[in-house]
Design a protein around this motif. Sequence first.
Motif, PDB file in Angstrom:
ATOM      1  N   GLY A  93       0.784  -1.226   0.000  1.00 57.87           N
ATOM      2  CA  GLY A  93       0.000   0.000   0.000  1.00 57.87           C
ATOM      3  C   GLY A  93       0.809   1.265   0.000  1.00 57.87           C
ATOM      4  N   THR A  94       2.035   1.232  -0.561  1.00 60.58           N
ATOM      5  CA  THR A  94       2.892   2.415  -0.541  1.00 60.58           C
ATOM      6  C   THR A  94       3.112   2.963  -1.946  1.00 60.58           C
ATOM      7  OG1 THR A  94       4.903   1.058  -0.693  1.00 60.58           O
ATOM      8  CG2 THR A  94       4.102   1.611   1.509  1.00 60.58           C
ATOM      9  N   LEU A  95       3.641   4.171  -1.979  1.00 61.47           N
ATOM     10  CA  LEU A  95       3.986   4.840  -3.230  1.00 61.47           C
ATOM     11  C   LEU A  95       5.481   5.129  -3.269  1.00 61.47           C
ATOM     12  CD1 LEU A  95       1.110   7.476  -3.391  1.00 61.47           C
ATOM     13  CD2 LEU A  95       1.386   5.550  -4.948  1.00 61.47           C
ATOM     14  N   GLN A  96       5.991   5.353  -4.460  1.00 64.51           N
ATOM     15  CA  GLN A  96       7.369   5.795  -4.631  1.00 64.51           C
ATOM     16  C   GLN A  96       7.431   7.315  -4.546  1.00 64.51           C
ATOM     17  OE1 GLN A  96       8.517   2.311  -7.900  1.00 64.51           O
ATOM     18  NE2 GLN A  96       8.913   4.462  -8.389  1.00 64.51           N
ATOM     19  N   PRO A  97       8.600   7.884  -4.221  1.00 64.53           N
ATOM     20  CA  PRO A  97       8.727   9.339  -4.233  1.00 64.53           C
ATOM     21  C   PRO A  97       8.590   9.932  -5.625  1.00 64.53           C
ATOM     22  CG  PRO A  97      10.486   8.335  -2.930  1.00 64.53           C
ATOM     23  CD  PRO A  97       9.798   7.227  -3.663  1.00 64.53           C
ATOM     24  N   MET A  98       8.974   9.180  -6.658  1.00 58.84           N
ATOM     25  CA  MET A  98       8.950   9.691  -8.023  1.00 58.84           C
ATOM     26  C   MET A  98       8.633   8.550  -8.983  1.00 58.84           C
ATOM     27  SD  MET A  98      13.070   9.937  -8.551  1.00 58.84           S
ATOM     28  CE  MET A  98      13.294  10.209  -6.798  1.00 58.84           C
ATOM     29  N   TYR A  99       8.194   8.944 -10.180  1.00 54.19           N
ATOM     30  CA  TYR A  99       7.859   7.978 -11.226  1.00 54.19           C
ATOM     31  C   TYR A  99       8.321   8.528 -12.568  1.00 54.19           C
ATOM     32  CZ  TYR A  99       4.733   5.728  -7.864  1.00 54.19           C
ATOM     33  OH  TYR A  99       4.224   5.074  -6.772  1.00 54.19           O
ATOM     34  N   GLY A 100       8.399   7.638 -13.535  1.00 59.07           N
ATOM     35  CA  GLY A 100       8.628   8.078 -14.898  1.00 59.07           C
ATOM     36  C   GLY A 100       7.407   8.806 -15.424  1.00 59.07           C
ATOM     37  N   ILE A 101       7.552   9.485 -16.551  1.00 60.88           N
ATOM     38  CA  ILE A 101       6.482  10.349 -17.034  1.00 60.88           C
ATOM     39  C   ILE A 101       5.273   9.578 -17.565  1.00 60.88           C
ATOM     40  CG2 ILE A 101       7.908  12.357 -17.478  1.00 60.88           C
ATOM     41  CD1 ILE A 101       8.260  11.494 -20.323  1.00 60.88           C
ATOM     42  N   THR A 102       5.438   8.285 -17.810  1.00 63.21           N
ATOM     43  CA  THR A 102       4.269   7.463 -18.120  1.00 63.21           C
ATOM     44  C   THR A 102       4.003   6.461 -17.002  1.00 63.21           C
ATOM     45  OG1 THR A 102       5.617   5.927 -19.433  1.00 63.21           O
ATOM     46  CG2 THR A 102       4.530   7.706 -20.610  1.00 63.21           C
TER      47      THR A 102
ATOM     48  N   GLU B 228       6.465   4.862 -15.109  1.00 67.10           N
ATOM     49  CA  GLU B 228       7.502   3.849 -14.891  1.00 67.10           C
ATOM     50  C   GLU B 228       7.934   3.849 -13.425  1.00 67.10           C
ATOM     51  OE1 GLU B 228       7.910   5.337 -19.145  1.00 67.10           O
ATOM     52  OE2 GLU B 228       7.604   6.225 -17.158  1.00 67.10           O
ATOM     53  N   GLN B 229       8.103   2.646 -12.878  1.00 62.63           N
ATOM     54  CA  GLN B 229       8.472   2.509 -11.472  1.00 62.63           C
ATOM     55  C   GLN B 229       9.953   2.194 -11.279  1.00 62.63           C
ATOM     56  OE1 GLN B 229       5.846  -0.152  -9.364  1.00 62.63           O
ATOM     57  NE2 GLN B 229       4.011   0.698 -10.312  1.00 62.63           N
ATOM     58  N   ASP B 230      10.577   1.617 -12.267  1.00 66.49           N
ATOM     59  CA  ASP B 230      11.996   1.261 -12.166  1.00 66.49           C
ATOM     60  C   ASP B 230      12.835   2.375 -12.786  1.00 66.49           C
ATOM     61  OD1 ASP B 230      14.485   0.170 -12.039  1.00 66.49           O
ATOM     62  OD2 ASP B 230      14.034  -1.642 -13.194  1.00 66.49           O
ATOM     63  N   LEU B 231      13.453   3.169 -11.926  1.00 69.15           N
ATOM     64  CA  LEU B 231      14.277   4.295 -12.380  1.00 69.15           C
ATOM     65  C   LEU B 231      15.726   4.060 -11.986  1.00 69.15           C
ATOM     66  CD1 LEU B 231      11.886   7.205 -11.279  1.00 69.15           C
ATOM     67  CD2 LEU B 231      11.902   5.941 -13.442  1.00 69.15           C
ATOM     68  N   LYS B 232      16.190   2.862 -12.235  1.00 70.09           N
ATOM     69  CA  LYS B 232      17.524   2.445 -11.802  1.00 70.09           C
ATOM     70  C   LYS B 232      18.575   3.466 -12.195  1.00 70.09           C
ATOM     71  CE  LYS B 232      20.785  -1.424 -12.056  1.00 70.09           C
ATOM     72  NZ  LYS B 232      21.056  -2.767 -12.630  1.00 70.09           N
ATOM     73  N   GLU B 233      19.430   3.790 -11.226  1.00 65.63           N
ATOM     74  CA  GLU B 233      20.460   4.803 -11.426  1.00 65.63           C
ATOM     75  C   GLU B 233      21.758   4.178 -11.916  1.00 65.63           C
ATOM     76  OE1 GLU B 233      22.880   7.486  -8.315  1.00 65.63           O
ATOM     77  OE2 GLU B 233      20.724   7.947  -8.378  1.00 65.63           O
ATOM     78  N   SER B 234      22.370   4.816 -12.897  1.00 65.29           N
ATOM     79  CA  SER B 234      23.675   4.382 -13.389  1.00 65.29           C
ATOM     80  C   SER B 234      24.472   5.611 -13.801  1.00 65.29           C
ATOM     81  CB  SER B 234      23.520   3.417 -14.584  1.00 65.29           C
ATOM     82  OG  SER B 234      22.839   4.055 -15.657  1.00 65.29           O
ATOM     83  N   THR B 235      25.756   5.408 -14.068  1.00 65.57           N
ATOM     84  CA  THR B 235      26.615   6.528 -14.444  1.00 65.57           C
ATOM     85  C   THR B 235      27.127   6.347 -15.866  1.00 65.57           C
ATOM     86  OG1 THR B 235      28.592   5.478 -13.518  1.00 65.57           O
ATOM     87  CG2 THR B 235      27.322   6.930 -12.063  1.00 65.57           C
TER      88      THR B 235
END
Length: 618
Positions: free
Chosen positions: A318-327, A329-336
Amino acid sequence: MKYASNLEGDYLPIEDHAIIGNLHTVALVGIDGTIDWYCLPRFDSPSVFGAILDADKGGMFRLTSDYANTKYLQIYLPETNVVLTRFISDYGGGELTDFMPIKEKHAAQYRHNLVRSIAGAVGTLPIKLTCRPAFNYARDPHHVELVAGGAIFHGHEFDLYLTSPVPLERDEKGGVTATFTLQRGESAHFQLISDRELEYLPGPLTEAAYQDLLYETLHYWYRWLSNCTYQGRWREMVQRSALVLKLLTYAPTGAIVAAPTTSLPETLGGSRNWDYRYSWLRDAAFTLDSLLKLGFTEEGEAFTGWLNERCHELKENGTLQPMYGITGEQDLKESTLDHLAGYRGSRPVRIGNGAYTQKQLDIYGELMDAIYIYNNYDAISYNLWQNLCRLLNWLSRHWKEPDNGIWEVRGGEKPFLHSRLMCWVAFDRALRIARDWGWPAPLSTWEQIRAESYDQIMQEGWNEQRNCFTQYYGSDAVDASALLLLLKHFTGPHEPRVVATIEHIKEELTVGTTTVRRYDQKTAADDGLGRSPEGAFTACCFWMIENLVRINKLEEARMRLEKLLSMSNHVGLYAEEISSGINAVGNFPQAFSHLALITACYALDETLNTRKGWYWRE
């Protein structure tokens, strides 16, 4: 407006840019005629021009005067997002017009068209064109094909088609160049079209076709801005901020990105370089409040629809993420992107944002505040209400836990004051909605939590020795997020503790006479990135102004506002932060900054109107 001459180095200052866009993506247009940031086909897609993150490899599209000592002047055509850049030299001058046509139907598959037109205005003007794309953040090779009327850049995912009225030549770095001269009254029109596969390269734009595209685009912005109901003292700056927010909107879903760029550093040479091309729930209430205040109900409805969809995608707990993709998206994996040098050597260059996995309890208050604001305009659905109740049921069990907070620290969770405040907001707004509309709800449970969280903030968030609210329970650090205590109506404007806290923030976090830092890194919670200095946080500067309005310090509020408005860039845009040298730092332009500008101007203007424009010393 701003003049610049003899621009040095390969990197323009961040503030030396305007933006154009088509409600899918934007391009940064430098004051010297260089497009050094452009992602296709969406805000969060890989860049095709990214010289702002690597001047050598990033790719750019430059159309500028070939005179060595040229001066530049850049403006927006009034009430539009069409950019005009003037080139002025001792021998001649000209005007460059940049815009992206907007189609009324915004399907996900969208042919993007960037139009650049340069005209001679006086004397003789030699022009140098360089178009050098670098697909997929300069990771993918491409093939250049010169054809009649232009060039085609063949990439792996799509092609770029450049139509040109002048002959083009290949350069050694995978681009094309041209040098030509314009006399007064002469012009040259260029188009850069992206598509997976065009049957043929369109011919160069005729004068009539160019004028049609230009005036269609101008009229689109005129029509859109005519919906703005604000006619107050700071109309030009408020309308420019509204135009920025519209450019940062992804039309197919209504989501608004925090900024259209990634990895522009908060400190030059530092590591606070983040990807902001996503939509934060934290911005939700500010977004709806600003849009609806200005009369943009259609955009408010679209953004609420995006929020509604996120609430229907709740995780199992029952939780939400702090941010989402513009459509969504829930997986915003960070890379360099280690092959890129970063803006003036500021590494790392990041894509994705690891903060999406953080626990940030304040987002539930921001969500409920946004729903409450919208609910005063139109009723939400019963299905949405059920999902909101699920969220509040989870929050009722977890609101006392430490989290990463509004500043998304990576140095460990803390019991942040702002997070506790927004938990109070969540239950307060839910109670108001339930009573206004008669929704079924566990009112007694919510009332108990609201009362308990209020008392906890007053007792544990207050530092008696320092005589102010502090960043987290048990801390000595002052944090500008405490300015939201008043803005979220946690207390009234005469509460002594809030007034004392405002004074501490002014004394300890104000830089110069106007700008406000988020916190003092020497005493604040460790953000996990060391203690490198950072600039003033633009939104906090506007929050301070709105607080001063609320506590009736109108002279000071107006003086701060006028000074802060003078710190925008030459076309009225703000980055995330303002450095001590009044330079833009961080991602640019920042939606949060412009949202806060709108509400500050609106609050001060409204208050001055009630006093018939007069104010006095206390």
